[in-house]
Design an enzyme around this catalytic site. Structure first.
Site, PDB file in Angstrom:
ATOM      1  N   LYS A 224       0.840  -1.195   0.000  1.00  0.00           N
ATOM      2  CA  LYS A 224       0.000   0.000   0.000  1.00  0.00           C
ATOM      3  C   LYS A 224       0.879   1.250   0.000  1.00  0.00           C
ATOM      4  O   LYS A 224       0.697   2.150  -0.798  1.00  0.00           O
ATOM      5  CB  LYS A 224      -0.930  -0.043   1.214  1.00  0.00           C
ATOM      6  CG  LYS A 224      -1.828   1.173   1.337  1.00  0.00           C
ATOM      7  CD  LYS A 224      -2.815   1.007   2.481  1.00  0.00           C
ATOM      8  CE  LYS A 224      -3.521   2.339   2.735  1.00  0.00           C
ATOM      9  NZ  LYS A 224      -4.504   2.256   3.813  1.00  0.00           N
ATOM     10  N   GLU A 230      10.477  -4.566   4.621  1.00  0.00           N
ATOM     11  CA  GLU A 230      10.589  -5.968   4.213  1.00  0.00           C
ATOM     12  C   GLU A 230      10.340  -6.102   2.710  1.00  0.00           C
ATOM     13  O   GLU A 230      11.085  -6.767   1.981  1.00  0.00           O
ATOM     14  CB  GLU A 230       9.570  -6.836   4.961  1.00  0.00           C
ATOM     15  CG  GLU A 230       9.825  -7.000   6.450  1.00  0.00           C
ATOM     16  CD  GLU A 230       9.144  -5.940   7.286  1.00  0.00           C
ATOM     17  OE1 GLU A 230       8.812  -4.851   6.749  1.00  0.00           O
ATOM     18  OE2 GLU A 230       8.954  -6.172   8.493  1.00  0.00           O
ATOM     19  N   GLY A 285      -4.868  -1.916   4.951  1.00  0.00           N
ATOM     20  CA  GLY A 285      -4.074  -3.044   4.470  1.00  0.00           C
ATOM     21  C   GLY A 285      -4.748  -4.375   4.725  1.00  0.00           C
ATOM     22  O   GLY A 285      -4.830  -5.242   3.843  1.00  0.00           O
ATOM     23  N   ARG A 286      -5.268  -4.567   5.918  1.00  0.00           N
ATOM     24  CA  ARG A 286      -5.863  -5.866   6.270  1.00  0.00           C
ATOM     25  C   ARG A 286      -7.264  -6.043   5.687  1.00  0.00           C
ATOM     26  O   ARG A 286      -7.903  -7.066   5.905  1.00  0.00           O
ATOM     27  CB  ARG A 286      -5.861  -6.040   7.790  1.00  0.00           C
ATOM     28  CG  ARG A 286      -6.526  -4.922   8.566  1.00  0.00           C
ATOM     29  CD  ARG A 286      -6.164  -4.997  10.046  1.00  0.00           C
ATOM     30  NE  ARG A 286      -6.645  -3.859  10.820  1.00  0.00           N
ATOM     31  CZ  ARG A 286      -6.008  -2.720  10.972  1.00  0.00           C
ATOM     32  NH1 ARG A 286      -4.852  -2.530  10.373  1.00  0.00           N
ATOM     33  NH2 ARG A 286      -6.511  -1.741  11.718  1.00  0.00           N
ATOM     34  N   GLU A 371      -4.930  -6.911  14.555  1.00  0.00           N
ATOM     35  CA  GLU A 371      -4.415  -5.578  14.223  1.00  0.00           C
ATOM     36  C   GLU A 371      -5.549  -4.553  14.320  1.00  0.00           C
ATOM     37  O   GLU A 371      -5.313  -3.378  14.577  1.00  0.00           O
ATOM     38  CB  GLU A 371      -3.801  -5.569  12.806  1.00  0.00           C
ATOM     39  CG  GLU A 371      -2.878  -4.385  12.558  1.00  0.00           C
ATOM     40  CD  GLU A 371      -2.017  -4.523  11.298  1.00  0.00           C
ATOM     41  OE1 GLU A 371      -0.824  -4.877  11.416  1.00  0.00           O
ATOM     42  OE2 GLU A 371      -2.536  -4.275  10.199  1.00  0.00           O
ATOM     43  N   HIS A 402      -5.124 -33.751  17.125  1.00  0.00           N
ATOM     44  CA  HIS A 402      -4.017 -34.573  17.617  1.00  0.00           C
ATOM     45  C   HIS A 402      -2.903 -33.714  18.192  1.00  0.00           C
ATOM     46  O   HIS A 402      -1.767 -34.166  18.310  1.00  0.00           O
ATOM     47  CB  HIS A 402      -3.498 -35.461  16.481  1.00  0.00           C
ATOM     48  CG  HIS A 402      -4.556 -36.404  15.999  1.00  0.00           C
ATOM     49  ND1 HIS A 402      -4.761 -37.649  16.561  1.00  0.00           N
ATOM     50  CD2 HIS A 402      -5.519 -36.245  15.065  1.00  0.00           C
ATOM     51  CE1 HIS A 402      -5.784 -38.234  15.958  1.00  0.00           C
ATOM     52  NE2 HIS A 402      -6.268 -37.403  15.050  1.00  0.00           N
ATOM     53  N   LYS A 526       9.222  -1.176  14.549  1.00  0.00           N
ATOM     54  CA  LYS A 526       9.840  -0.827  13.256  1.00  0.00           C
ATOM     55  C   LYS A 526      10.933   0.216  13.478  1.00  0.00           C
ATOM     56  O   LYS A 526      12.028   0.116  12.927  1.00  0.00           O
ATOM     57  CB  LYS A 526       8.795  -0.204  12.319  1.00  0.00           C
ATOM     58  CG  LYS A 526       7.812  -1.154  11.722  1.00  0.00           C
ATOM     59  CD  LYS A 526       6.954  -0.401  10.695  1.00  0.00           C
ATOM     60  CE  LYS A 526       5.757  -1.189  10.245  1.00  0.00           C
ATOM     61  NZ  LYS A 526       4.850  -0.443   9.384  1.00  0.00           N
TER      62      LYS A 526
END
Ligand code: F6P
Length: 562
Positions: A224, A230, A285-286, A371, A402, A526
């Site tokens: 965005k 990253e 973003g999400r 978030e 399990h 960050k």
């Protein structure tokens, strides 16, 4: 990000919403009293008292059949929760969101992911400007591009068609497309390969490229902001890999496309804006994988399936916007979560899809929910004095059975869960594997039953279990689940599911009076990482490091031989 504090939508309505602290409201007190009176009530009692309970506490919306009868609630509970939603004016905030008002107060932004899936004929204004034509213009450009790649008409620098698509992005620019690609795998073009690279750990990009051919690799750089360290770090290395591999700088234009809101940064990176697909600051973003961020997904499943998915989202949006609270799925699931977090001490919420293709759905929901609602101040900055968003987790059934189901059944924690399953197996499953589907689904139904109703000491003893083992083999029950069953995991159903959870998160944030649409909590780490990095690489003096971190930095340098 704009840091304008609490701007214009703080009108009289906004003040009224938060004027009374949530836990001082009469509706909250009423729920607390009601909760106390329910102590000792078991699901068995609730079902015995009302033979129609399963029917009455089930709702069908679009392709989703949602049974919430195995929750610890009664008609009175639901009535009180609806009262709470009304008192906290959730519907008013919903309407303000859908009208394009700047309900994201701390960033002074509209929150309009619902416009991304509105039909062409809709009119939705942000600051007096209809955004729907631009949404469809981008969708049309995505369609043209995706068709080009899928038909092999789009060729790389050497004239070869694309074989591998590598999406580079992180958070909302990765989790949504990666999750949906897996979920819709049977609908994908199996002649194309897809990789989703997010981690700044070079191992992630390496694994995506180790067996790739630069001549047939297409990179979709999804960010965005186009400043996320990253993504830009990985994209820069990928660019070098491509240019070195093909021996030509000009190759970039045929092998790199960008998805972003930031034209300037995309241009600075060297991607032609003709190959940029935009979206807008009113898409968080999400909440973005149904925007151009879904480009890789569209290439995988094709524009038609992508639009079916958008129609699924829109179906749930319409339901959320119009259904009365007591028959409104996102309201109900949101309020049930408020009930468990506020009055039952639930700290987490498990999402357990009985569908292997949904393996990444819980991780996707982690960002969406945590978030959004991992906040501890109210919309006006006052601290909250009630619990907000839960820890969301889960993995596909039957694997979890399990591993951690022991704790769900016999541990001391209270963990509400969603069980999600599909009547039809994946459409392209070979005949030999189809019969396993009944076994999978039998497990989902059995778990819902076992969690709710357990197995009493009397029942265990009646089976002849030695007295000293009876406590170990008793299941208390009383673990609530909501079961979501759909006919099949189609693009439309996936859209409906995602929109359901988006709006559920909205309802909860509105009741808790927090801003679900900012994410300042990710900033500090960050900033500190940027400060610490020179200490690792150059041994630079970093002021203000605590002694523990300073010692870890020194040890790291020693281990790296620096
Ligand atoms: O760090 C959090 C975050 O801002 C998320 O909200 C977002 O989805 C992610 O980073 C990626 O951001 P971008 O798409 O701008 O690269």
């Amino acid at each position: 990000m704009s840091a304008t504090p609490l701007p214009r939508t703080e009108g009289p309505g906004e003040r009224a919403r938060g004027a009374t602290a949530l836990d001082r409201r009469d509706q909250w007190t009423a729920l607390a009293g009601h909760r106390a009176r329910l102590t000792g009530t078991r699901p068995r009692d609730l079902f015995d008292a009302d033979p129609a309970r399963a029917d009455r506490f089930t709702l069908d919306v679009g392709g989703l059949h949602v049974d919430y009868s195995k929750n610890l609630l009664t008609d009175e509970t639901l009535g009180l929760l609806v009262d709470l939603a009304e008192a906290t004016r959730v519907a008013e905030l919903r309407d303000a969101m859908l009208r394009g008002e700047h309900i994201n107060l701390t960033e002074d932004r509209a929150v309009l992911h619902t416009a991304l899936r509105a039909p062409r004929s809709a009119v939705i204004e942000v600051d007096g400007h209809d955004v729907v034509p631009a949404v469809h213009e981008v969708l049309d450009r995505m369609t043209e591009f995706a068709d080009g790649v899928r038909s092999r008409r789009w060729v790389g620098h050497t004239g070869l068609p694309v074989r591998r698509v590598v999406n580079i992005g992180i958070g909302g620019s990765d989790l949504g497309p990666a999750m949906a690609y897996d979920a819709l795998r049977p609908y994908t073009d199996r002649g194309l390969e897809f990789r989703f690279v997010s981690n700044v750990d070079g191992a992630d990009l390496h694994e995506a490229l180790v067996d790739a051919d630069p001549a047939t690799t297409l990179f979709v750089i999804s960010s965005k902001t186009f400043t996320t360290i990253e993504t830009i770090t990985n994209a820069t290395v990928a660019r070098r890999w491509l240019v070195d591999g093909l021996g030509a700088e000009e190759a970039v234009s045929r092998h790199f496309v960008a998805v972003s809101t930031n034209t300037e940064e995309v241009t600075r990176f060297g991607i032609d804006t003709d190959h940029m697909f935009g979206f807008w600051d009113w898409v968080g973003g999400r909440y973005s994988y149904d925007s151009a961020i879904g480009l890789s997904l569209m290439i995988a499943i094709g524009p038609e399936r992508f639009r079916e998915m958008l129609a699924g989202f829109h179906l749930m949006d319409t339901h959320f916007a119009t259904a009365p609270i007591e028959r409104n799925l996102p309201f109900l699931l949101g309020l049930i979560g408020v009930w468990y977090g506020g009055f039952w001490g639930a700290e987490s919420h498990a999402v357990l899809p009985y569908a292997h293709h949904m393996a990444r759905f819980p991780a996707y929901l982690q960002q969406l929910d945590m978030e959004s609602n991992g906040k501890s101040v109210q919309r006006d900055g006052r601290p909250v004095t009630w619990e907000t968003g839960p820890i969301v987790w889960g993995t596909p059934g039957t694997n979890g059975q399990h591993a951690y189901f022991q704790l769900l059944h016999q541990g001391t924690r209270f963990v509400p869960a969603d069980l999600i399953g599909f009547a039809e197996p994946a459409p392209d499953l070979p005949e030999a594997l189809v019969p396993q589907h009944d076994l999978l689904m039998a497990n989902m139904f059995a778990q819902g039953q076992a969690l709710a109703f357990g197995k009493s000491a009397e029942e265990v003893a009646a089976e002849g279990v030695p007295a000293e083992l009876v406590p170990h083999r008793t299941f208390a029950g009383g673990h609530p689940t909501t079961t979501i069953l759909a006919e099949r995991l189609s693009p439309s159903v996936l859209g409906q599911l995602v929109a359901l959870y988006e709006h559920k998160v909205f309802v909860q944030g509105a009741v808790w009076n927090i801003n679900s649409f900012d994410q300042w909590g990710v900033q500090l780490g960050k900033v500190l990482a940027k400060r610490v990095e020179p200490a690792l690489t150059e041994g630079a003096e970093v002021s203000g490091l605590d002694t523990s971190t300073a010692a870890l930095v020194a040890r790291y340098r020693t281990l790296r031989g620096r």
